[in-house]
Structure formats: structure tokens, C-alpha cells
Design a protein around this motif. Structure first.
Motif, PDB file in Angstrom:
ATOM      1  N   ILE A 105     -34.486 -28.703  21.866  1.00 47.03           N
ATOM      2  CA  ILE A 105     -35.584 -28.712  22.827  1.00 47.03           C
ATOM      3  C   ILE A 105     -36.828 -28.186  22.132  1.00 47.03           C
ATOM      4  O   ILE A 105     -36.804 -27.109  21.530  1.00 47.03           O
ATOM      5  CB  ILE A 105     -35.245 -27.846  24.060  1.00 47.03           C
ATOM      6  CG1 ILE A 105     -34.004 -28.406  24.755  1.00 47.03           C
ATOM      7  CG2 ILE A 105     -36.430 -27.770  25.017  1.00 47.03           C
ATOM      8  CD1 ILE A 105     -33.467 -27.546  25.876  1.00 47.03           C
ATOM      9  N   ARG A 139     -36.940 -33.476  23.573  1.00 50.37           N
ATOM     10  CA  ARG A 139     -35.529 -33.179  23.782  1.00 50.37           C
ATOM     11  C   ARG A 139     -34.706 -34.200  23.000  1.00 50.37           C
ATOM     12  O   ARG A 139     -35.024 -35.379  22.997  1.00 50.37           O
ATOM     13  CB  ARG A 139     -35.157 -33.256  25.253  1.00 50.37           C
ATOM     14  CG  ARG A 139     -35.921 -32.299  26.137  1.00 50.37           C
ATOM     15  CD  ARG A 139     -35.556 -32.500  27.605  1.00 50.37           C
ATOM     16  NE  ARG A 139     -34.369 -31.757  27.961  1.00 50.37           N
ATOM     17  CZ  ARG A 139     -34.354 -30.499  28.348  1.00 50.37           C
ATOM     18  NH1 ARG A 139     -35.466 -29.812  28.406  1.00 50.37           N
ATOM     19  NH2 ARG A 139     -33.225 -29.908  28.676  1.00 50.37           N
ATOM     20  N   CYS A 140     -33.634 -33.709  22.384  1.00 49.92           N
ATOM     21  CA  CYS A 140     -32.750 -34.589  21.634  1.00 49.92           C
ATOM     22  C   CYS A 140     -31.341 -34.011  21.651  1.00 49.92           C
ATOM     23  O   CYS A 140     -31.138 -32.872  21.234  1.00 49.92           O
ATOM     24  CB  CYS A 140     -33.248 -34.726  20.191  1.00 49.92           C
ATOM     25  SG  CYS A 140     -32.168 -35.701  19.129  1.00 49.92           S
ATOM     26  N   ARG A 141     -30.393 -34.785  22.146  1.00 52.89           N
ATOM     27  CA  ARG A 141     -29.000 -34.353  22.101  1.00 52.89           C
ATOM     28  C   ARG A 141     -28.529 -34.438  20.654  1.00 52.89           C
ATOM     29  O   ARG A 141     -28.603 -35.492  20.035  1.00 52.89           O
ATOM     30  CB  ARG A 141     -28.138 -35.236  22.988  1.00 52.89           C
ATOM     31  CG  ARG A 141     -28.386 -35.006  24.448  1.00 52.89           C
ATOM     32  CD  ARG A 141     -27.327 -35.739  25.273  1.00 52.89           C
ATOM     33  NE  ARG A 141     -27.522 -35.434  26.657  1.00 52.89           N
ATOM     34  CZ  ARG A 141     -28.030 -36.299  27.536  1.00 52.89           C
ATOM     35  NH1 ARG A 141     -28.354 -37.522  27.176  1.00 52.89           N
ATOM     36  NH2 ARG A 141     -28.184 -35.943  28.795  1.00 52.89           N
ATOM     37  N   ASP A 179     -25.097 -29.073  21.657  1.00 48.54           N
ATOM     38  CA  ASP A 179     -26.359 -28.550  22.184  1.00 48.54           C
ATOM     39  C   ASP A 179     -27.437 -29.629  22.209  1.00 48.54           C
ATOM     40  O   ASP A 179     -27.272 -30.719  21.674  1.00 48.54           O
ATOM     41  CB  ASP A 179     -26.840 -27.373  21.321  1.00 48.54           C
ATOM     42  CG  ASP A 179     -25.935 -26.161  21.424  1.00 48.54           C
ATOM     43  OD1 ASP A 179     -25.449 -25.871  22.535  1.00 48.54           O
ATOM     44  OD2 ASP A 179     -25.697 -25.512  20.386  1.00 48.54           O
ATOM     45  N   GLU A 180     -28.544 -29.249  22.828  1.00 45.76           N
ATOM     46  CA  GLU A 180     -29.705 -30.117  22.876  1.00 45.76           C
ATOM     47  C   GLU A 180     -30.847 -29.425  22.153  1.00 45.76           C
ATOM     48  O   GLU A 180     -31.097 -28.241  22.371  1.00 45.76           O
ATOM     49  CB  GLU A 180     -30.080 -30.406  24.330  1.00 45.76           C
ATOM     50  CG  GLU A 180     -31.162 -31.425  24.484  1.00 45.76           C
ATOM     51  CD  GLU A 180     -31.387 -31.810  25.936  1.00 45.76           C
ATOM     52  OE1 GLU A 180     -31.609 -32.995  26.181  1.00 45.76           O
ATOM     53  OE2 GLU A 180     -31.362 -30.926  26.817  1.00 45.76           O
ATOM     54  N   TYR A 195     -41.504 -39.785  20.066  1.00 47.83           N
ATOM     55  CA  TYR A 195     -42.020 -38.791  21.013  1.00 47.83           C
ATOM     56  C   TYR A 195     -43.406 -38.299  20.596  1.00 47.83           C
ATOM     57  O   TYR A 195     -44.333 -38.248  21.421  1.00 47.83           O
ATOM     58  CB  TYR A 195     -41.052 -37.605  21.131  1.00 47.83           C
ATOM     59  CG  TYR A 195     -41.513 -36.625  22.162  1.00 47.83           C
ATOM     60  CD1 TYR A 195     -41.287 -36.870  23.517  1.00 47.83           C
ATOM     61  CD2 TYR A 195     -42.224 -35.487  21.803  1.00 47.83           C
ATOM     62  CE1 TYR A 195     -41.751 -35.993  24.477  1.00 47.83           C
ATOM     63  CE2 TYR A 195     -42.693 -34.609  22.767  1.00 47.83           C
ATOM     64  CZ  TYR A 195     -42.459 -34.867  24.100  1.00 47.83           C
ATOM     65  OH  TYR A 195     -42.935 -34.007  25.056  1.00 47.83           O
TER      66      TYR A 195
END
Length: 174
Positions: free
Chosen positions: A152, A161-163, A149-150, A43
Motif C-alpha cells: 500500500i 495498492r498491489c497484492r 500482504d498488500e 498507477y
């Protein structure tokens, strides 16, 4: 004066002028770090936000040399000549520490405070055991995320964003 012989197979931080062994966390620790490095690095590179560094990159944190598990340096702080050959002479913008089973709270808390005193903007402390990420904006301002959660990004990592379940999920067979 006694001469300290360092094991070349281990990594050391320099704390209070003395080498201090950085505890290696094992496969789960390394897997979580690698999965975060891949996602964050991809990213950051795509968005041209700066550089992402792994656990063998040292940073000058006050009088100490630290090796965060993952670190981010914003593009506007990278000198025109690029990355240094050796240690970064300053603190990263983001420092990530992945807890090892032998880490003590007091030690991790002390390192986090060092990071903030040296100018780090954010510290993420990842607990593989509890599958949580504690996102510190300061030593006293924290947001705790669970695997559901994610993660952010904020103004430092806009749009990231990453789970979290993806970070904690080990590889599976097809």
C-alpha cells in the motif's frame, strides 16, 4: 595503464569510478520486475505522480551511477524540459532492488545505504526466493511484507495498492 573492455551484452554500474557488472537475475527476476513496472507505472501515470523507470535507467547516487530494477521520480522533481537523454543527475524517490540468487547481503545493504545517503525516500528490496518485500523508510526502519500482504502506497504514492501474490505469481496457461 590497462584498458578495460566492457562486454556490450552486459549492464554496468559505475562504483568508485570503476565499472561493476550488474548481475542479471533471470526470468523470475525479470517477470517480477515487469509485473511491478506495469502496476506501478500504470498507477503513477494515471494519477500523474511522476515517472517510473526500469532496470536500464541510471541514476547519480553520490559518486556512483546505479541501475535500480525499478525506480520512481516524483513529478515535482522532473525538470520542465523533461527526462534527460542520459542518466538522471540525482537519486530517485523510490528505488527497488530485486534480489538475484548470487546477491550478497552486505552488497545489497551497502547499496541501500548509498541510496538513502543520496536522498532516496524509500527502498524496496524484493526477494523472489522468499516471496517478501522489505520496505525501508531508512536504513534501520523496515517493514517486511509476505506474499499474502498488500503493498500500500504512502504519501509518496497515495492510493497505490498491489497484492504481492500477483507480483510473485508466474504467468499461467488458460
Amino acid at each position: 595503464m590497462a584498458i578495460t573492455v566492457l562486454d556490450p551484452e552486459k549492464e554496468y554500474e559505475i562504483v568508485a569510478g570503476q565499472p561493476e557488472e550488474k548481475t542479471m537475475g533471470g526470468a523470475r527476476h525479470g517477470g517480477i520486475g515487469a509485473r511491478l513496472l506495469i502496476r506501478l507505472g500504470s498507477y503513477v501515470e494515471t494519477q500523474r505522480l511522476g515517472g517510473v523507470y526500469g532496470p536500464d535507467t541510471s541514476f547519480q547516487i553520490g559518486p556512483n551511477e546505479r541501475l535500480p530494477d525499478v525506480a520512481f521520480v516524483a513529478a515535482d522533481r522532473i525538470p520542465p524540459e523533461g527526462e534527460p537523454e542520459g542518466m538522471w543527475p540525482f537519486a530517485p524517490d523510490l528505488a527497488v532492488e530485486i534480489l538475484s540468487p548470487t546477491d550478497l547481503y552486505e552488497k545489497v545493504s551497502g547499496t541501500m545505504r548509498e541510496y538513502f545517503a543520496a536522498g532516496v525516500r524509500q527502498v524496496w528490496v524484493i526477494s523472489p526466493q522468499y516471496k517478501t518485500v522489505s520496505m525501508y523508510q531508512s536504513p534501520t526502519q523496515v517493514r517486511i511484507l509476505t506474499a499474502e500482504d498488500e503493498l500500500i502506497g504512502d504519501e509518496m504514492l497515495p492510493g497505490f495498492r498491489c497484492r504481492l501474490r500477483e507480483l510473485f505469481q508466474p504467468p499461467t496457461r488458460v
